[in-house]
Design an enzyme around this catalytic site. Structure first.
Site, PDB file in Angstrom:
ATOM      1  CG  HIS A 225      -2.010   0.919   1.240  1.00  0.00           C
ATOM      2  ND1 HIS A 225      -1.845   2.283   1.239  1.00  0.00           N
ATOM      3  CD2 HIS A 225      -3.341   0.697   1.189  1.00  0.00           C
ATOM      4  CE1 HIS A 225      -3.035   2.859   1.198  1.00  0.00           C
ATOM      5  NE2 HIS A 225      -3.958   1.914   1.165  1.00  0.00           N
TER       6      HIS A 225
ATOM      7  NE  ARG B 180      -2.188   6.514  -2.881  1.00  0.00           N
ATOM      8  CZ  ARG B 180      -2.637   5.599  -3.750  1.00  0.00           C
ATOM      9  NH1 ARG B 180      -2.539   5.814  -5.038  1.00  0.00           N
ATOM     10  NH2 ARG B 180      -3.136   4.451  -3.340  1.00  0.00           N
TER      11      ARG B 180
END
Ligand SMILES: Cc1cc2nc3c(=O)[nH]c(=O)nc-3n(C[C@H](O)[C@H](O)[C@H](O)COP(=O)(O)OP(=O)(O)OC[C@H]3O[C@@H](n4cnc5c(N)ncnc54)[C@H](O)[C@@H]3O)c2cc1C
Length: 569
Positions: A238, A260
């Site tokens: 991740h 993000r």
């Protein structure tokens, strides 16, 4: 040392989404059976299902379809998925989410019209992620645990499974050997059917997200029992793990993908935004691409602490504080201002796509042994979509519960291989018989570094071979490392030693599979073979010879270039 012996019809190893769903389904299918859930931690309080933040993928909306969810899973898995497993996942996810709400008492977030709210997750062509704020796993686990407590289902908490024990003639599983962590006593639980649901967990990497109780024990036991494992080179990283220093377990924990997605920037140590140089989608590219770009930038321009920065301030501190309340609080606890400043991050090992080979009814090569959840391989291929992890554990946990209840009807208890039990106890006792040498802390740090540097986000033949040598040396070092305190009750050093033994055993398999796969696909990237090659998956078949073979993928429902149309049975 003869272990205490208990008997049960169905024995479930692990109390995450897979284990608890299996218990509830087996009980519903055959309420008269004796069912026991054995778990290293406390039931309902350990494992990764509880840590699920984002949510659960399921095709509920009229405009969505199981075929679309299936295609997203296959494409996301870079075409390596076992298509029958993936199909079962997407079809049964609908049943499980309804069972979670209507029968087990979960409340998921809803739209103003009363329908279940579904949000967007990376790699999917439809917004299908069901959630309860950003604490979805707590809602699911609390309700599952309550339901298990309310039924006559046996519990062995703080019981660590250490060996899958076969019958005397080796033809089937006979039970499992445990250490009762509270007393240090050995316990053999004889069972007609056993479910392996200990949740994998790549905690052998320097930075990782899974819960601390997960140390690949299930996979290590499967290896010792000679079960084939598949896709073990596929470890998902991740991109945004928190880098909060070496003194805290908060380092490596996930800052959610939505940051993000909302427009957050990644900056290098010189505060330059770098993602647009690597991919047109920049920070919104998939986890594998972003992690690789970060790994490369970490080598060139790291922050003084060896990380990178996540910056959200350009989106407006007020908006960030409102939309990401939990994340802002988590960062503040570690001394970072997420809304208005910079947060240090590193890619972090999150999930193992690989695991025990299993069939759609959760059976394995060993009669009587079933597998489900993150211990199993094949559902996600080369890459797991965010939101398909908890769907996987609950769907296949339920399948396993139903299948075990049916299987045990015709089974009698089996006489275990007593010599195997004695050998397993001797192996667990071995660190008490050693003279002082290395510290376990040093072994762990070395393991973290080897896996992170050589078997991590970017790999090549030379690094992998060096890692194999170093892992073999670490294994020998462990074999000569003593546990100084001989007290058995809650001897955490002893359990640390056992944890490291499991992690090193499974790390060796990851390295061997990564050497065997001479191409780059999904989560596996070889700088010496950067292109994707033939559509094959890896199969690890012998721990004795460390044999890995590559097998062609079977396109049982759809082949590359095709798409599955709606309403295919
Ligand atoms: C921080 C984080 C966030 C995540 N977010 C999402 C998300 O938003 N959506 C999604 O789909 N997935 C997510 N995942 C992945 C998801 O949590 C897992 O895929 C899934 O929950 C695994 O379920 P499981 O039942 O296989 O294992 P777990 O839930 O991990 O349970 C494993 C159980 O096995 C027990 N155990 C381990 N070793 C032994 C042993 N030797 N003996 C006995 N018991 C043992 C453990 O104590 C635990 O009870 C996330 C994972 C993490 C770490």
């Amino acid at each position: 040392m003869a272990p205490k012996t208990l008997d049960t019809d169905i024995l479930i190893l692990g109390a995450g989404g897979a284990g608890l769903f299996a218990a509830l389904h087996a009980h519903k299918a055959a309420p008269g059976l004796s069912i026991t859930v054995a778990v290293k931690g406390l039931l309902g309080k350990c494992g990764c299902t509880r840590m699920v933040q984002g949510g659960y993928n399921v095709a509920l909306a009229r405009e969505d379809s199981v075929e679309r969810h299936f295609m997203d899973t296959i494409v996301g898995g870079a075409w390596l998925c076992d298509q029958e497993l993936a199909w079962k996942l997407v079809v049964l996810a609908i049943e499980r989410i309804k069972e979670l709400e209507n029968e087990l008492g979960c409340f998921f977030d809803r739209n103003p019209d009363g329908t279940i709210h579904q949000k967007a997750f990376a790699g999917q062509t439809f917004d299908r992620t069901v959630h309860k704020g950003d604490l979805t796993g707590i809602e699911i686990m609390n309700r599952l645990a309550e339901q298990v407590w309310a039924r006559k289902i046996g519990r062995l908490e703080e019981h660590r499974a250490v060996e899958l024990v076969k019958s005397k003639d080796g033809s089937a599983i006979a039970g499992v050997l445990f250490i009762d962590m509270r007393t240090g006593e050995y316990v053999f639980v004889r069972a007609k059917a056993v479910l392996l649901a200990t949740g994998g967990g790549p905690t052998m990497y320097k930075y990782h997200t899974p819960s601390g109780d997960k140390t690949c024990d299930g996979l290590a036991m499967a290896l010792r029992a000679g079960l084939p494992l598949r896709d073990m080179e596929m470890v998902q990283f991740h991109p945004t793990g928190l880098l909060a220093g070496t003194h805290t377990r908060m380092t490596g924990t996930v800052l959610e993908e939505g940051l993000r997605g909302a427009g957050g920037y990644l900056l290098n140590g010189e505060r330059e935004r770098f993602m647009p140089r690597y991919d047109p989608k920049a920070e919104r590219a998939t986890r594998d691409l972003v992690s690789r770009a970060m790994f490369s930038e970490l080598k060139k321009k790291p922050t003084p602490r060896g990380g990178l920065y996540l910056s959200m301030a350009h989106l407006g501190a007020e908006r960030v504080a409102k939309e990401f309340k939990g994340m802002v609080e988590r960062c503040a606890d570690c001394g970072f201002n997420l809304a208005g400043g910079l947060v240090e991050v590193v890619p972090t090992a999150h999930y193992m796509m690989g695991g025990v080979e299993f069939a759609p009814d959760c059976t394995t090569e060993l009669p009587g042994l079933f597998a489900a959840g993150e211990d199993s391989g094949g559902v996600h291929g080369a890459n797991r979509l965010g939101g398909n992890g908890v769907a996987n554990s609950t769907v296949f946990g339920a399948v396993a519960g139903d299948a075990m209840a049916a299987w045990v009807k015709d089974q009698a208890p089996r006489e275990p291989d007593r010599a195997a039990i004695d050998a397993a106890i001797a192996a667990c006792e071995s660190p008490f018989r050693k003279k002082p040498s290395t510290s376990l802390e040093a072994v762990r740090e070395k393991l973290y570094d080897v896996m992170w540097e050589q078997v991590g986000i970017v790999r090549d033949a030379a690094g992998l071979q060096q890692a194999q040598a170093e892992l073999a040396a670490l294994d020998s070092e462990l074999d000569s490392s003593p546990v100084a305190h001989t007290e058995r009750a809650f001897n955490l050093t002893w359990h640390d030693w056992l944890n490291l033994k499991s992690l090193v055993a499974v790390s060796k398999v990851i390295a061997a599979a990564a050497i065997a796969r001479k191409d780059s696909r999904g989560a596996h990237y070889r700088s010496d073979f950067p292109e994707a090659g033939a559509l094959e998956h890896s199969a690890f078949t012998s721990v004795k010879n460390m044999t890995v073979s590559m097998k062609p993928v079977r396109f049982t429902r759809v082949a590359p270039g095709q798409t599955l149309l709606r309403n295919v049975a």
